[in-house]
Design a protein around this motif. Structure first.
Motif, PDB file in Angstrom:
ATOM      1  N   VAL A  42       0.866  -1.186   0.000  1.00 21.59           N
ATOM      2  CA  VAL A  42       0.000   0.000   0.000  1.00 21.59           C
ATOM      3  C   VAL A  42       0.906   1.241   0.000  1.00 21.59           C
ATOM      4  O   VAL A  42       1.756   1.380   0.877  1.00 21.59           O
ATOM      5  CB  VAL A  42      -0.907   0.021   1.254  1.00 21.59           C
ATOM      6  CG1 VAL A  42      -1.783   1.270   1.268  1.00 21.59           C
ATOM      7  CG2 VAL A  42      -1.747  -1.238   1.318  1.00 21.59           C
ATOM      8  N   PRO A  43       0.747   2.131  -0.987  1.00 18.25           N
ATOM      9  CA  PRO A  43       1.629   3.303  -1.021  1.00 18.25           C
ATOM     10  C   PRO A  43       1.297   4.272   0.098  1.00 18.25           C
ATOM     11  O   PRO A  43       0.166   4.318   0.568  1.00 18.25           O
ATOM     12  CB  PRO A  43       1.328   3.923  -2.391  1.00 18.25           C
ATOM     13  CG  PRO A  43      -0.070   3.500  -2.706  1.00 18.25           C
ATOM     14  CD  PRO A  43      -0.246   2.148  -2.077  1.00 18.25           C
ATOM     15  N   SER A  44       2.317   5.024   0.512  1.00 17.96           N
ATOM     16  CA  SER A  44       2.113   6.007   1.565  1.00 17.96           C
ATOM     17  C   SER A  44       1.830   7.343   0.892  1.00 17.96           C
ATOM     18  O   SER A  44       2.726   7.992   0.354  1.00 17.96           O
ATOM     19  CB  SER A  44       3.390   6.060   2.408  1.00 17.96           C
ATOM     20  OG  SER A  44       3.256   7.029   3.381  1.00 17.96           O
ATOM     21  N   LEU A  45       0.567   7.732   0.886  1.00 17.00           N
ATOM     22  CA  LEU A  45       0.137   8.905   0.118  1.00 17.00           C
ATOM     23  C   LEU A  45      -0.960   9.643   0.872  1.00 17.00           C
ATOM     24  O   LEU A  45      -1.716   9.031   1.629  1.00 17.00           O
ATOM     25  CB  LEU A  45      -0.468   8.457  -1.227  1.00 17.00           C
ATOM     26  CG  LEU A  45       0.429   7.703  -2.193  1.00 17.00           C
ATOM     27  CD1 LEU A  45      -0.399   7.103  -3.317  1.00 17.00           C
ATOM     28  CD2 LEU A  45       1.488   8.639  -2.755  1.00 17.00           C
ATOM     29  N   ALA A  46      -1.089  10.930   0.595  1.00 13.73           N
ATOM     30  CA  ALA A  46      -2.146  11.713   1.243  1.00 13.73           C
ATOM     31  C   ALA A  46      -3.525  11.133   0.917  1.00 13.73           C
ATOM     32  O   ALA A  46      -4.399  11.060   1.783  1.00 13.73           O
ATOM     33  CB  ALA A  46      -2.052  13.168   0.791  1.00 13.73           C
ATOM     34  N   ASP A  47      -3.732  10.699  -0.333  1.00 15.24           N
ATOM     35  CA  ASP A  47      -5.053  10.160  -0.707  1.00 15.24           C
ATOM     36  C   ASP A  47      -5.392   8.893   0.074  1.00 15.24           C
ATOM     37  O   ASP A  47      -6.551   8.662   0.433  1.00 15.24           O
ATOM     38  CB  ASP A  47      -5.091   9.827  -2.211  1.00 15.24           C
ATOM     39  CG  ASP A  47      -5.489  11.041  -3.039  1.00 15.24           C
ATOM     40  OD1 ASP A  47      -5.597  12.144  -2.463  1.00 15.24           O
ATOM     41  OD2 ASP A  47      -5.688  10.887  -4.261  1.00 15.24           O
ATOM     42  N   ILE A  48      -4.378   8.080   0.324  1.00 15.98           N
ATOM     43  CA  ILE A  48      -4.606   6.836   1.074  1.00 15.98           C
ATOM     44  C   ILE A  48      -4.964   7.183   2.522  1.00 15.98           C
ATOM     45  O   ILE A  48      -5.881   6.586   3.110  1.00 15.98           O
ATOM     46  CB  ILE A  48      -3.340   5.940   1.028  1.00 15.98           C
ATOM     47  CG1 ILE A  48      -3.020   5.543  -0.424  1.00 15.98           C
ATOM     48  CG2 ILE A  48      -3.458   4.724   1.940  1.00 15.98           C
ATOM     49  CD1 ILE A  48      -3.988   4.604  -1.078  1.00 15.98           C
ATOM     50  N   ASN A  49      -4.267   8.177   3.088  1.00 15.68           N
ATOM     51  CA  ASN A  49      -4.593   8.593   4.458  1.00 15.68           C
ATOM     52  C   ASN A  49      -6.026   9.108   4.539  1.00 15.68           C
ATOM     53  O   ASN A  49      -6.754   8.837   5.489  1.00 15.68           O
ATOM     54  CB  ASN A  49      -3.646   9.694   4.932  1.00 15.68           C
ATOM     55  CG  ASN A  49      -2.217   9.192   5.015  1.00 15.68           C
ATOM     56  OD1 ASN A  49      -1.993   7.967   5.062  1.00 15.68           O
ATOM     57  ND2 ASN A  49      -1.259  10.092   5.008  1.00 15.68           N
ATOM     58  N   ARG A  50      -6.427   9.858   3.502  1.00 19.91           N
ATOM     59  CA  ARG A  50      -7.792  10.411   3.505  1.00 19.91           C
ATOM     60  C   ARG A  50      -8.825   9.306   3.422  1.00 19.91           C
ATOM     61  O   ARG A  50      -9.846   9.341   4.101  1.00 19.91           O
ATOM     62  CB  ARG A  50      -7.972  11.376   2.339  1.00 19.91           C
ATOM     63  CG  ARG A  50      -7.241  12.670   2.615  1.00 19.91           C
ATOM     64  CD  ARG A  50      -7.406  13.660   1.501  1.00 19.91           C
ATOM     65  NE  ARG A  50      -6.592  14.824   1.812  1.00 19.91           N
ATOM     66  CZ  ARG A  50      -5.947  15.554   0.913  1.00 19.91           C
ATOM     67  NH1 ARG A  50      -6.036  15.243  -0.360  1.00 19.91           N
ATOM     68  NH2 ARG A  50      -5.234  16.586   1.291  1.00 19.91           N
ATOM     69  N   MET A  51      -8.563   8.318   2.578  1.00 21.50           N
ATOM     70  CA  MET A  51      -9.503   7.203   2.487  1.00 21.50           C
ATOM     71  C   MET A  51      -9.554   6.498   3.841  1.00 21.50           C
ATOM     72  O   MET A  51     -10.629   6.084   4.299  1.00 21.50           O
ATOM     73  CB  MET A  51      -9.066   6.233   1.379  1.00 21.50           C
ATOM     74  CG  MET A  51     -10.078   5.179   1.086  1.00 21.50           C
ATOM     75  SD  MET A  51     -11.681   5.885   0.579  1.00 21.50           S
ATOM     76  CE  MET A  51     -12.088   4.896  -0.791  1.00 21.50           C
ATOM     77  N   GLY A  52      -8.407   6.382   4.508  1.00 18.24           N
ATOM     78  CA  GLY A  52      -8.359   5.784   5.839  1.00 18.24           C
ATOM     79  C   GLY A  52      -9.239   6.557   6.810  1.00 18.24           C
ATOM     80  O   GLY A  52      -9.974   5.972   7.608  1.00 18.24           O
ATOM     81  N   GLU A  53      -9.210   7.892   6.698  1.00 21.30           N
ATOM     82  CA  GLU A  53     -10.040   8.722   7.602  1.00 21.30           C
ATOM     83  C   GLU A  53     -11.529   8.493   7.326  1.00 21.30           C
ATOM     84  O   GLU A  53     -12.338   8.461   8.254  1.00 21.30           O
ATOM     85  CB  GLU A  53      -9.710  10.206   7.416  1.00 21.30           C
ATOM     86  CG  GLU A  53      -8.377  10.603   8.024  1.00 21.30           C
ATOM     87  CD  GLU A  53      -7.950  12.007   7.625  1.00 21.30           C
ATOM     88  OE1 GLU A  53      -8.827  12.844   7.307  1.00 21.30           O
ATOM     89  OE2 GLU A  53      -6.735  12.260   7.619  1.00 21.30           O
TER      90      GLU A  53
END
Ligand code: UD1
Length: 420
Positions: A42-53
């Motif tokens: 899983v890439p470490s990206l702002a979009d991935i963090n947002r989906m996590g939120e």
């Protein structure tokens, strides 16, 4: 801000991260599963963090350790995704299908337009309706319920007017838990759709035909735990191939699935670069001294990807002769033209066509990125240009490129992230 000193000569190997667009859809798909899901690569990206939120707001537990993301969606505490989070990430709308399938109800705000176009969700909505959902939009929120107070969607036949990636994914996810068979015709064939189908199958879903125009899904009553690696990011890979070409540098990239890069490789070869398959998952680019002009039209997969269009525009700006790029997927995706012209490119826009008259060199200038891929194009142009380029728009790059400047520096590029 990113300060770039060009022209750069690159060398070495770049490690390609997991695919952002696969990971986003797959994170939404974990909502279908009342068991442990482990995602790898899983890439470490702002979009991935947002989906996590967004998932956390729905009651999902997430734990990240390097490129591993553990997701536990046993207890969903609400079927309503918060607007403040959804508006920051269009892809978070994709939770609508799994929520509806699992809970029989979903309320997800309309994500709104973005810099590259209006991006409506009508195809997602019609797809869910074809599976027996009642859908209406009230005060900017899409409300979806399973008809007649039942919990389970019903399989149906859906023809998509356009092979939308997101709509194909929404319907596919919703149909995994529906009662009976669903057929999606004119489905998107993107590798990310196939990746999503593969993880759903690994969780016990019955899906055939992903990667073709017709996808068949036989609904099952429940999905189970999974441990799944995300495919490599073909757009990040393509961007680095263009980085090699535009700086006339020989570099290698990997891991990649070369098959996913066919259209990009074909165009690089058409303008004179050589792409050598060093291994089953590793490519070397040997650039030409002077690349030739070519014409490109963006298309759904397996056609030339719209997500590589801005990067190729930067490359063709420096090629020998006249090229045309026609953008057919998004209606407002030529905003990098004005910025490239500030660097000395000679590009005119007519409707959805860009007419590019190749110039021998670009010169560094202050430029501003308006979206993710246009930002990548400006950084590539900055690497090739003479002198200093100041790029503004790091928030766009951080959305979708894992450690772009670190990876470029490792290849020998001279660039620095400047904190405001
Ligand atoms: C996905 C990718 C994005 C890529 C795009 C096209 C993700 C998270 N993003 O976006 O990077 O650029 O595919 O390859 O996977 N459309 C409608 N109605 C709809 C849905 C789409 O008119 O209900 C239109 C869009 O406005 C656009 C075109 O269809 O003009 C293609 O969009 P779509 O394939 O859905 O792209 P996304 O899934 O949003």
């Amino acid at each position: 801000m990113l300060q770039i000193w060009g022209p750069s000569r690159l060398q070495g190997h770049v490690k390609i991260s997991g695919a952002k667009n696969s990971a986003l859809a797959i994170m939404a798909a974990t909502l279908l599963c009342p068991d442990d899901c482990r995602l790898r690569n899983v890439p470490s990206l702002a979009d991935i963090n947002r989906m996590g939120e967004v998932l956390s707001a729905l009651g999902v537990k997430l734990k990240r350790n390097e490129d591993i993301l553990d997701i536990d969606a046993r207890d969903l505490k609400t079927s309503e995704a918060p607007y403040e989070l959804v508006r920051k990430l269009r892809a978070s709308f994709f939770v609508i299908g799994p929520l509806l399938a699992r809970l029989g109800v979903a309320r997800v705000p309309l994500p709104g337009g973005c810099a590259i176009g209006a991006r409506p969700v009508d195809l997602h909505v019609r797809g869910l309706q074809a599976l027996g959902a009642d859908v209406y939009i009230d005060k900017g929120i899409v409300h979806a319920y399973v008809n007649g107070g039942k919990q389970r969607l019903k399989g149906g036949k859906i023809y998509l007017d356009y092979p939308s990636v997101g709509a194909t994914e929404t319907v596919m996810m919703a149909a995994t838990l529906a009662d009976g068979e669903t057929i999606i015709e004119n489905a998107a064939q993107e590798p990310e759709v196939v990746d999503l189908a593969n993880i759903c199958r690994a969780m016990g879903a019955k899906i055939e035909g992903a990667g073709t125009k017709t996808i068949n899904i036989n609904g099952v009553s429940q999905l189970h735990a999974v441990n799944y690696p995300i495919i490599p990011d073909r757009i990040e890979a393509g961007t680095f191939l263009v980085a090699g070409a535009i700086t006339r540098s020989e570099i290698t990239i990997g891991p990649v699935i070369p098959e996913h890069l066919r259209a990009v490789i074909f165009k690089l070869e058409a303008i004179g670069a050589k792409i050598i398959r060093e291994d089953s998952d590793r490519l070397r680019i040997v650039p030409a001294y002077q690349h030739a002009a070519t014409n490109i039209e963006t298309q759904p997969y397996p056609g030339f990807p719209t997500d590589m269009q801005p990067q190729f525009m930067a490359l063709l700006a420096l090629s020998d002769g006249n090229s045309t790029i026609t953008e057919t997927v998004f209606e407002n995706r030529l905003r990098h033209v004005a910025e490239l012209n500030r660097m000395g490119a000679d590009i005119r826009v007519k409707g959805n066509h860009a007419i590019i008259h190749g110039v021998p060199r670009l010169s560094g200038a202050p430029v501003v990125g308006t979206d993710l891929r246009s930002s990548a194009a400006l950084v590539l142009a900055g690497l090739a240009a003479d002198g200093e380029t100041t790029f503004q728009g790091l928030q766009h790059l951080d959305r979708g490129y894992e450690q772009l400047e670190v990876k470029l520096k490792k290849l020998g590029a001279k660039l620095e992230r400047i904190k405001p």
